[in-house]
Design a protein around this motif. Structure first.
Motif, PDB file in Angstrom:
ATOM      1  N   GLN A 103       5.152   6.729  19.445  1.00 60.99           N
ATOM      2  CA  GLN A 103       5.709   7.281  20.377  1.00 60.99           C
ATOM      3  C   GLN A 103       4.388   5.802  21.201  1.00 60.99           C
ATOM      4  O   GLN A 103       4.054   5.293  21.859  1.00 60.99           O
ATOM      5  N   GLN A 104       3.068   6.203  20.504  1.00 62.59           N
ATOM      6  CA  GLN A 104       1.767   5.491  20.437  1.00 62.59           C
ATOM      7  C   GLN A 104       1.891   4.022  19.223  1.00 62.59           C
ATOM      8  O   GLN A 104       1.758   4.964  18.581  1.00 62.59           O
ATOM      9  N   PRO A 105       0.515   3.580  19.441  1.00 60.99           N
ATOM     10  CA  PRO A 105       0.001   2.939  18.288  1.00 60.99           C
ATOM     11  C   PRO A 105      -0.528   3.367  17.275  1.00 60.99           C
ATOM     12  O   PRO A 105      -1.338   4.613  17.136  1.00 60.99           O
ATOM     13  N   ALA A 106       0.214   2.970  16.068  1.00 60.57           N
ATOM     14  CA  ALA A 106       0.100   3.586  15.139  1.00 60.57           C
ATOM     15  C   ALA A 106      -1.657   2.838  14.853  1.00 60.57           C
ATOM     16  O   ALA A 106      -2.413   2.144  14.687  1.00 60.57           O
ATOM     17  N   GLU A 107      -2.130   4.009  13.194  1.00 58.15           N
ATOM     18  CA  GLU A 107      -3.769   4.365  12.834  1.00 58.15           C
ATOM     19  C   GLU A 107      -3.063   3.359  11.466  1.00 58.15           C
ATOM     20  O   GLU A 107      -2.629   3.816  10.336  1.00 58.15           O
ATOM     21  N   LEU A 108      -4.514   2.199  11.649  1.00 60.63           N
ATOM     22  CA  LEU A 108      -4.493   1.746  10.083  1.00 60.63           C
ATOM     23  C   LEU A 108      -3.767   2.618   9.104  1.00 60.63           C
ATOM     24  O   LEU A 108      -3.170   2.205   8.814  1.00 60.63           O
ATOM     25  N   GLU A 109      -5.262   3.213   8.813  1.00 60.99           N
ATOM     26  CA  GLU A 109      -5.164   3.802   7.860  1.00 60.99           C
ATOM     27  C   GLU A 109      -3.751   5.048   7.249  1.00 60.99           C
ATOM     28  O   GLU A 109      -3.310   4.747   6.259  1.00 60.99           O
ATOM     29  N   ASP A 110      -3.451   5.401   8.415  1.00 67.23           N
ATOM     30  CA  ASP A 110      -1.889   6.251   8.552  1.00 67.23           C
ATOM     31  C   ASP A 110      -0.712   5.507   7.261  1.00 67.23           C
ATOM     32  O   ASP A 110      -0.665   6.285   6.540  1.00 67.23           O
ATOM     33  N   LEU A 111      -0.847   4.066   8.106  1.00 70.88           N
ATOM     34  CA  LEU A 111      -0.103   2.938   7.976  1.00 70.88           C
ATOM     35  C   LEU A 111      -0.220   3.385   6.121  1.00 70.88           C
ATOM     36  O   LEU A 111       0.924   3.194   5.384  1.00 70.88           O
ATOM     37  N   ALA A 112      -1.244   2.383   6.055  1.00 68.50           N
ATOM     38  CA  ALA A 112      -1.487   2.557   4.781  1.00 68.50           C
ATOM     39  C   ALA A 112      -1.558   3.255   3.944  1.00 68.50           C
ATOM     40  O   ALA A 112      -0.597   2.831   2.681  1.00 68.50           O
ATOM     41  N   TRP A 113      -1.594   4.251   4.004  1.00 68.81           N
ATOM     42  CA  TRP A 113      -1.651   4.979   2.767  1.00 68.81           C
ATOM     43  C   TRP A 113      -0.356   5.944   2.439  1.00 68.81           C
ATOM     44  O   TRP A 113       0.234   6.384   1.399  1.00 68.81           O
ATOM     45  N   LEU A 114       0.002   5.655   3.340  1.00 73.46           N
ATOM     46  CA  LEU A 114       1.595   6.665   3.594  1.00 73.46           C
ATOM     47  C   LEU A 114       2.458   5.152   2.444  1.00 73.46           C
ATOM     48  O   LEU A 114       3.271   5.938   2.162  1.00 73.46           O
ATOM     49  N   ALA A 115       2.189   3.850   3.101  1.00 74.64           N
ATOM     50  CA  ALA A 115       3.272   3.384   2.130  1.00 74.64           C
ATOM     51  C   ALA A 115       2.515   3.632   0.919  1.00 74.64           C
ATOM     52  O   ALA A 115       3.319   3.024  -0.629  1.00 74.64           O
ATOM     53  N   ILE A 116       1.165   3.359   0.356  1.00 68.75           N
ATOM     54  CA  ILE A 116       0.594   3.306  -1.136  1.00 68.75           C
ATOM     55  C   ILE A 116       1.327   4.470  -1.670  1.00 68.75           C
ATOM     56  O   ILE A 116       1.435   4.299  -3.238  1.00 68.75           O
ATOM     57  N   ALA A 117       0.991   6.018  -1.601  1.00 72.91           N
ATOM     58  CA  ALA A 117       1.287   7.357  -1.675  1.00 72.91           C
ATOM     59  C   ALA A 117       3.146   6.921  -2.248  1.00 72.91           C
ATOM     60  O   ALA A 117       3.438   7.402  -3.027  1.00 72.91           O
ATOM     61  N   SER A 118       3.973   6.438  -1.205  1.00 75.37           N
ATOM     62  CA  SER A 118       4.991   5.720  -1.321  1.00 75.37           C
ATOM     63  C   SER A 118       5.468   4.929  -2.748  1.00 75.37           C
ATOM     64  O   SER A 118       5.766   5.663  -4.083  1.00 75.37           O
ATOM     65  N   ALA A 119       5.157   4.191  -2.839  1.00 74.34           N
ATOM     66  CA  ALA A 119       4.984   3.017  -3.314  1.00 74.34           C
ATOM     67  C   ALA A 119       4.075   3.543  -5.193  1.00 74.34           C
ATOM     68  O   ALA A 119       5.086   3.356  -6.582  1.00 74.34           O
ATOM     69  N   ILE A 120       3.671   4.334  -5.064  1.00 79.52           N
ATOM     70  CA  ILE A 120       2.902   5.290  -6.448  1.00 79.52           C
ATOM     71  C   ILE A 120       4.218   6.262  -6.920  1.00 79.52           C
ATOM     72  O   ILE A 120       4.400   6.332  -8.459  1.00 79.52           O
ATOM     73  N   LYS A 121       4.051   7.237  -5.838  1.00 84.54           N
ATOM     74  CA  LYS A 121       4.932   7.742  -7.081  1.00 84.54           C
ATOM     75  C   LYS A 121       6.852   7.482  -6.513  1.00 84.54           C
ATOM     76  O   LYS A 121       6.944   7.967  -8.073  1.00 84.54           O
ATOM     77  N   ASP A 122       6.730   6.442  -6.521  1.00 83.70           N
ATOM     78  CA  ASP A 122       8.207   5.356  -6.202  1.00 83.70           C
ATOM     79  C   ASP A 122       7.876   4.527  -7.981  1.00 83.70           C
ATOM     80  O   ASP A 122       9.178   4.463  -8.682  1.00 83.70           O
ATOM     81  N   ALA A 123       6.816   4.316  -8.198  1.00 83.40           N
ATOM     82  CA  ALA A 123       6.551   3.574  -9.198  1.00 83.40           C
ATOM     83  C   ALA A 123       6.313   4.974 -11.099  1.00 83.40           C
ATOM     84  O   ALA A 123       6.344   4.596 -11.683  1.00 83.40           O
ATOM     85  N   GLY A 124       6.947   5.767 -10.503  1.00 82.86           N
ATOM     86  CA  GLY A 124       6.310   7.422 -10.806  1.00 82.86           C
ATOM     87  C   GLY A 124       5.069   7.333 -11.630  1.00 82.86           C
ATOM     88  O   GLY A 124       5.258   7.600 -12.996  1.00 82.86           O
ATOM     89  N   LEU A 125       4.032   6.860 -11.259  1.00 80.27           N
ATOM     90  CA  LEU A 125       2.498   7.070 -11.891  1.00 80.27           C
ATOM     91  C   LEU A 125       1.857   8.426 -11.109  1.00 80.27           C
ATOM     92  O   LEU A 125       2.429   8.596 -10.205  1.00 80.27           O
ATOM     93  N   LYS A 126       0.469   8.433 -12.057  1.00 81.93           N
ATOM     94  CA  LYS A 126       0.277  10.052 -11.089  1.00 81.93           C
ATOM     95  C   LYS A 126      -1.581   9.273 -11.281  1.00 81.93           C
ATOM     96  O   LYS A 126      -2.269   8.416 -11.681  1.00 81.93           O
ATOM     97  N   LEU A 127      -2.127   9.452 -10.166  1.00 79.22           N
ATOM     98  CA  LEU A 127      -3.648   9.519  -9.746  1.00 79.22           C
ATOM     99  C   LEU A 127      -4.453  10.359 -10.715  1.00 79.22           C
ATOM    100  O   LEU A 127      -3.995  11.152 -11.616  1.00 79.22           O
ATOM    101  N   PRO A 128      -5.275   9.604 -11.718  1.00 79.77           N
ATOM    102  CA  PRO A 128      -6.121   8.145 -11.097  1.00 79.77           C
ATOM    103  C   PRO A 128      -5.017   7.268 -11.163  1.00 79.77           C
ATOM    104  O   PRO A 128      -4.728   7.306 -12.882  1.00 79.77           O
ATOM    105  N   LEU A 129      -5.509   6.145 -11.285  1.00 81.26           N
ATOM    106  CA  LEU A 129      -4.827   4.419 -11.921  1.00 81.26           C
ATOM    107  C   LEU A 129      -6.216   4.053 -11.883  1.00 81.26           C
ATOM    108  O   LEU A 129      -6.186   2.644 -11.338  1.00 81.26           O
ATOM    109  N   PRO A 130      -7.629   3.946 -13.118  1.00 84.71           N
ATOM    110  CA  PRO A 130      -8.706   3.689 -13.432  1.00 84.71           C
ATOM    111  C   PRO A 130      -8.410   1.855 -13.547  1.00 84.71           C
ATOM    112  O   PRO A 130      -9.678   1.379 -13.154  1.00 84.71           O
TER     113      PRO A 130
END
Length: 381
Positions: free
Chosen positions: A52-79
């Motif tokens: 309903q309101q403009p999004a926070e940049l950090e929230d968008l970025a981390w949601l997409a990052i976490a989803s990509a890493i999970k989708d790839a079947g990887l676990k953190l950390p990734l040094p």
């Protein structure tokens, strides 16, 4: 040359808070663009907000990052992972808030964590979040930023700097300054976004992020990862002509397409689909249609997804690449949502189209004459 493939995708848009939801809503022709008035002093405009309101940049970025890493079947950390994340606006909303506080002489000016609001912050923050200690890059190339990130991540892997990279772009551009700027240019639509339509009005700003896990095909196969597709090559050029008007003959944009095809060892007749930039502005759509007719006279299926997601500026090429990879996965082309009466003689995809889809291109043409093209194909072992 090393084969570079995509093994994970994370996407959030006005169509949905994950990749599959956004993709399915796109296929049924849904649009996330609605008439919105997030700022009381500005008139309502068609916008593609996620909530309903403009999004926070950090929230968008981390949601997409976490989803990509999970989708790839990887676990953190990734040094050992490289990081290439860009944004054309980055934390502009935060700096506008700060400017208002200074202008109105607010006693308590929030300067804490100001380093986390600099233009390169999304990439640096992502590196901290995933524990990456390899190369970290933060390209900014206007609306071409998303494809630039993929190209640079591809090069990191090709040169042996890393075997895996996180790449993508994020944009939270719904701010008073951005809206006022595009309004002053006369680029904003009044009712909605209609790419390549005879009655198109202009662009509708949208929020979104798309992130990818790129890695060598060898490594992906060794860990038995699923593969969405292969990155074949890219073309990157600049018009050096004008701040917001494409070069009339489109020479630099044409060069970017040719450069991409040559690097990818493809002919124009090898391309089964092109995800266009398709902003629904008069100049961009006319220029892009001319390029398509000139370089692909035999005809090729094309569509723009900005009538569904809105124009996510620096993230738009990343979203387009994600949709291209989904088209390769499902062998299904996405429709050009919002197109009713085409102005140009092109093979527009107006409803989802099944077919044999092997090689595709994604275009991005940004302000300042930034031209970016990436070639993808279905991975053949």
């Amino acid at each position: 040359m090393v084969d570079v493939v995509v093994t994970g995708i994370g996407l959030i848009s006005s169509l949905g808070t994950n990749l599959e939801t956004s993709w399915q809503n796109l296929l049924v022709g849904q649009s996330g663009i609605r008439l919105q008035q997030p700022f009381a002093k500005l008139n309502p405009r068609p916008l593609a907000l996620i909530a309903q309101q403009p999004a926070e940049l950090e929230d968008l970025a981390w949601l997409a990052i976490a989803s990509a890493i999970k989708d790839a079947g990887l676990k953190l950390p990734l040094p050992e992972c490289g990081v290439v994340i860009g944004s054309s606006r980055s934390h502009q909303a935060a700096w506008e808030d700060l400017a208002r506080q200074i202008y109105f002489d607010v006693p308590e000016i929030a300067l804490e964590r100001w380093l986390d609001k600099l233009p390169h912050a999304p990439a640096i923050t992502a590196a901290r979040q995933i524990g990456a200690k390899n190369s970290v890059l933060a390209p900014m190339a206007a609306c071409a930023t998303g494809i630039w990130t993929i190209a640079q991540a591809y090069e990191l892997i090709q040169t042996g700097q890393c075997q895996r990279a996180l790449a993508g772009a994020v944009e939270a551009p719904i701010t008073p300054l951005t809206l006022a700027g595009f309004q002053q240019m006369g680029a904003l639509a009044r009712t909605g976004a209609y790419p390549f339509d005879r009655d198109r009005e202009g662009l509708a700003l949208g929020e979104g992020a798309a992130m990818f896990v790129l890695e060598t095909a060898k490594q992906a196969k060794e860990r038995q990862a699923k593969i969405y597709g292969q990155i074949l090559g890219f073309g990157l050029t600049c018009d050096a002509y004008h701040a917001n008007t494409p070069e009339p003959q489109s020479r630099s944009a044409i060069a970017a397409v040719k450069q991409c095809l040559e690097r990818s060892k493809l002919l124009s007749t090898d391309i089964d689909y092109i995800h266009t930039h398709g902003t629904a502005t008069k100049l961009n759509d006319q220029s892009e249609a001319n390029i398509l007719q000139m370089l692909f006279p035999h005809g090729v299926a094309v569509s723009s997804t900005k009538g569904a997601t809105g124009h996510t500026l620096g993230a738009s090429g990343a979203l387009g690449t994600a949709f291209c990879l989904m088209a390769l996965r499902d062998q299904l082309l996405p429709p050009c949502v919002g197109l009713q009466t085409p102005e140009f003689d092109l093979d527009f995809v107006t409803t989802p189209r099944r077919g044999k889809i092997h090689s595709v291109l994604c275009f991005s043409f940004g302000f300042g004459g930034q031209n970016a093209v990436v070639a993808l194909r279905k991975f053949d072992e």
